[in-house]
Design a protein around this motif. Structure first.
Motif, mmCIF file in Angstrom:
data_model
loop_
_atom_site.group_PDB
_atom_site.id
_atom_site.type_symbol
_atom_site.label_atom_id
_atom_site.label_comp_id
_atom_site.label_asym_id
_atom_site.label_seq_id
_atom_site.Cartn_x
_atom_site.Cartn_y
_atom_site.Cartn_z
ATOM 1 N N LEU A 122 37.556 44.154 51.125
ATOM 2 C CA LEU A 122 38.089 43.029 51.889
ATOM 3 C C LEU A 122 38.563 41.956 50.930
ATOM 4 O O LEU A 122 37.799 41.498 50.072
ATOM 5 N N ARG A 123 39.819 41.590 51.066
ATOM 6 C CA ARG A 123 40.396 40.520 50.254
ATOM 7 C C ARG A 123 40.938 39.443 51.182
ATOM 8 O O ARG A 123 41.779 39.724 52.043
ATOM 9 N N ILE A 124 40.444 38.222 51.019
ATOM 10 C CA ILE A 124 40.872 37.090 51.843
ATOM 11 C C ILE A 124 41.497 36.060 50.917
ATOM 12 O O ILE A 124 40.800 35.360 50.179
ATOM 13 N N GLU A 125 42.837 35.978 50.934
ATOM 14 C CA GLU A 125 43.556 35.049 50.082
ATOM 15 C C GLU A 125 43.646 33.670 50.730
ATOM 16 O O GLU A 125 43.464 33.523 51.939
ATOM 17 N N ARG A 126 43.952 32.698 49.917
ATOM 18 C CA ARG A 126 44.125 31.333 50.421
ATOM 19 C C ARG A 126 45.460 31.222 51.141
ATOM 20 O O ARG A 126 46.495 31.670 50.650
ATOM 21 N N PRO A 170 27.997 47.622 56.015
ATOM 22 C CA PRO A 170 27.093 48.025 54.929
ATOM 23 C C PRO A 170 27.776 48.795 53.809
ATOM 24 O O PRO A 170 27.206 48.930 52.723
ATOM 25 N N GLU A 171 28.994 49.325 54.045
ATOM 26 C CA GLU A 171 29.684 50.110 53.021
ATOM 27 C C GLU A 171 30.535 49.256 52.081
ATOM 28 O O GLU A 171 31.191 49.793 51.185
ATOM 29 N N LEU A 172 30.517 47.944 52.262
ATOM 30 C CA LEU A 172 31.390 47.055 51.497
ATOM 31 C C LEU A 172 31.123 47.184 49.992
ATOM 32 O O LEU A 172 29.999 47.048 49.528
ATOM 33 N N GLN A 173 32.212 47.437 49.237
ATOM 34 C CA GLN A 173 32.125 47.567 47.784
ATOM 35 C C GLN A 173 32.855 46.446 47.056
ATOM 36 O O GLN A 173 32.514 46.121 45.915
ATOM 37 N N TYR A 174 33.864 45.856 47.701
ATOM 38 C CA TYR A 174 34.694 44.830 47.074
ATOM 39 C C TYR A 174 34.881 43.692 48.057
ATOM 40 O O TYR A 174 35.282 43.909 49.202
ATOM 41 N N LEU A 175 34.586 42.467 47.609
ATOM 42 C CA LEU A 175 34.781 41.289 48.450
ATOM 43 C C LEU A 175 35.342 40.165 47.600
ATOM 44 O O LEU A 175 34.712 39.726 46.632
ATOM 45 N N ALA A 176 36.552 39.721 47.932
ATOM 46 C CA ALA A 176 37.181 38.575 47.275
ATOM 47 C C ALA A 176 37.589 37.596 48.366
ATOM 48 O O ALA A 176 38.323 37.964 49.294
ATOM 49 N N PHE A 199 32.390 41.234 43.399
ATOM 50 C CA PHE A 199 32.272 40.063 44.280
ATOM 51 C C PHE A 199 32.983 38.885 43.638
ATOM 52 O O PHE A 199 32.727 38.539 42.484
ATOM 53 N N ARG A 200 33.903 38.265 44.389
ATOM 54 C CA ARG A 200 34.662 37.121 43.892
ATOM 55 C C ARG A 200 34.749 36.071 45.002
ATOM 56 O O ARG A 200 35.192 36.381 46.108
ATOM 57 N N MET A 201 34.349 34.853 44.681
ATOM 58 C CA MET A 201 34.362 33.794 45.682
ATOM 59 C C MET A 201 34.880 32.502 45.069
ATOM 60 O O MET A 201 34.470 32.105 43.979
ATOM 61 N N VAL A 202 35.808 31.865 45.784
ATOM 62 C CA VAL A 202 36.346 30.561 45.397
ATOM 63 C C VAL A 202 36.012 29.565 46.492
ATOM 64 O O VAL A 202 36.298 29.804 47.672
ATOM 65 N N LEU A 203 35.387 28.466 46.119
ATOM 66 C CA LEU A 203 35.094 27.392 47.069
ATOM 67 C C LEU A 203 36.246 26.400 47.039
ATOM 68 O O LEU A 203 36.500 25.754 46.018
#
Length: 582
Positions: A345-349, A374-380, A404-408
């Protein structure tokens, strides 16, 4: 005699032929590196059996040295400019020239069939040399986020590489002279499986040539293109019966005539889809096959939060989803309920004008996602708000997470739960398979204690990006006492001094690359010399002014340091100062 017995003992009595056969099944680079250090015999067999390799920085070794080490390579991936170049943070003329590598490939790599250049300057002359040497046997050519070449070079590739199965040009800056390259490709190739010129400025594209390509290349299974009206692709979709992936296209006929798109019929095997400029009126064309979709890219659409919810509700088999944060917490809750197979899952700005209070991602949506997928391997993800509890939930439920990548986002003034020290620690303790980790916060988002937690709990992480974290040099030094496998580190907007950065580099025993932008610089930069050692190149990029659409922006100084067996670079531009070249 003792050496011979030792060699036999270290090989456990396995013959050379059997050992070569076994090593042929070992692909993981880390396993390969460990095997090559057992003894000279295993080192040699690794050399002659290694088929694929990735060079993370083109200046870390020389083409001749690579050829001598791995003479039978079949696949080479070579990265040029640092990742920061994608965000215009690295000067355009920093380097990353493919020419020296192409010349060596042409002369010495007799087995090479797959070439991947990423963020490199590839000139027409380079491609001409490459095609003349490897054209008849080349099966994959990827020019990924590259620049410096034109459609004349693509025309030569199309004419000379008749066995090409993959041509990848995504996000490359290509000088377009005409569209003849596509017609040549359609006429000369019958085995092409993947064609990608998505996010390029190639506009002279004939839809008739795409139809010819689909007719001649019956195995074409993936096409990603630049803007082209979906209505003009009806005949292509009819001919591309093996197509499984399509991305690009556009809906240019908005408004009252939008119902014309309802007659579009996609190929029967299509299961990975990304459509540009799609709005609410066009969305129903996906519904007939939505239940079979495994990948969906909605980053460049005009869909609202509710549109996302309605569409995703129809896609229970989704494994890959790419969206903007207009999906909102409500959309993520639908994902959690319906998409139990989701892996990426990739969620861009998104643009501010397309967002409202409903269309923002926060701790609520991430908590639901972690519990439902539960199968999530990539989250940005870009988040508007985050809590320690949400990060802890990810650590408890997302055991398969590897990246795992997160921007606040910084536009929100009120954050309910900072600092995130305990949440980050819980996430890293729970997600033990993490190999890549990025955390881009704001001042106060992570204290020195949080940095120490990251160092203590990052046992397997190889790549890390940290932005606006820590409060002093103490935090960085505590962090550097951990992270035993960390090879690549990027830091932005932090308060650390040059001396602390140098000491941290010395502590991180596996580190091969560090990039820093924004730090407490000394008057003369001498403190950076504390990290100097054999085979370690240090480059300094002075502050620069970028002329952006919103006005000029001053970029702070940068440090780039990396291991290099190639020694001193010979192509330094004026914007780069070698502090202590190897």
């Amino acid at each position: 005699m003792e050496n011979r017995n030792l060699s036999r003992m270290m090989s456990f009595g396995i013959s050379d032929i059997a050992l070569e056969f076994v090593m042929g099944y070992i692909d993981d680079p880390k396993d390969r590196d460990a095997i090559s250090q057992v003894c000279k015999k295993w080192y040699h067999i690794d050399s002659i059996t290694r088929k694929r390799i990735t060079i993370a920085l083109c200046y870390s070794t020389t083409p001749a040295r690579l050829c001598k080490r791995f003479p039978r390579l079949e696949s080479l991936k070579l990265k040029g400019k640092p990742r920061a170049a994608m965000f215009n943070l690295i000067p355009e003329n920093w380097g990353g020239y493919a020419g020296p590598w192409v010349n060596e490939i042409a002369q010495a790599f007799d087995c090479l069939k797959s070439i991947h250049f990423r963020r490199m300057i590839v000139k027409d002359a380079d491609i001409e040399v490459l095609v003349r040497a490897r054209g008849p046997v080349l099966i994959a050519l990827r020019l990924d986020k590259c620049s410096g070449f034109s459609t004349d070079a693509l025309k030569l590739v199309a004419r000379s590489c008749s066995r090409l199965r993959t041509l990848f040009l995504e996000e490359s800056f290509i000088i377009e002279k005409d569209g003849e390259w596509l017609r040549e490709l359609a006429m000369c190739n019958t085995v092409l499986e993947i064609l990608n010129f998505y996010m390029t400025e190639l506009r002279a594209i004939s839809c008739q040539d795409l139809v010819l390509l689909a007719t001649n290349c019956r195995s074409l299974r993936s096409l990603k293109i630049s803007d082209c009206d979906i209505l003009d692709l009806v005949n292509f979709f009819g001919a591309a019966t093996a197509l499984e992936e399509f991305t690009g296209g556009s809906f240019n006929d908005q408004g009252g005539a939008a119902n014309r798109y309802q007659n579009v019929r996609f190929p029967p095997r299509l299961c990975r889809l990304g459509l540009s400029f799609m709005g609410t009126n066009e969305m129903p064309i996906i519904f007939p096959f939505a239940a079979n979709l495994k990948k969906l890219d909605l980053q460049f659409t005009f869909l609202s939060t509710e549109d996302h919810c309605q569409l995703i509700q129809q896609c229970p088999k989704l494994e890959v989803l790419e969206v903007r944060n207009v999906i909102g917490d409500r959309g993520l809750e639908v994902v959690a309920q319906r998409c139990k197979l989701l892996r990426r899952l990739r969620i861009e700005r998104g643009e501010d004008e397309y967002e409202d209070e409903q269309g923002k991602v926060s701790h609520r949506g991430l908590s639901a996602l972690a519990q439902g997928c539960p199968e999530l391997q990539y989250l940005a993800v870009y988040v508007s708000d985050i809590t320690n509890a949400a990060l802890e939930t990810i650590g408890v439920h997302s055991k398969n997470l590897r990246d795992f990548r997160m921007v606040l986002l910084d536009r929100e003034e009120r954050i309910t739960d900072l600092p995130l020290d305990n949440g980050v620690r819980a996430l890293l303790l729970g997600c033990t398979n993490l190999q890549r980790f990025a955390l881009y916060l704001r001042h106060g988002g992570l204290t020195d204690t949080g940095l120490r937690y990251i160092g203590e709990t990052s046992r397997n992480i190889r790549y890390m990006l940290l932005g606006y974290v820590g409060g002093s040099d103490r935090g960085l030094l505590d962090f550097s006492l951990g992270c035993p496998d960390l090879q690549k580190l990027e830091l932005r907007g932090c308060c650390f001094s040059e001396r602390a950065l140098a000491q941290a580099v010395l502590h991180l025993s596996s580190l091969r690359y560090i990039w820093v932008q924004g730090y407490n610089a000394s008057p003369d930069g001498r403190d950076l010399l504390d990290m100097a050692r054999r085979f370690w190149n240090i480059e300094f990029i002075p502050p620069q002014q970028l002329d952006l659409e919103d006005g000029p922006v001053e970029q702070p100084a940068q440090i780039l340091a990396y291991y290099s067996l190639a020694g001193k670079r010979t192509d330094y531009p004026n914007t780069v100062v070698p502090i202590y070249p190897a």
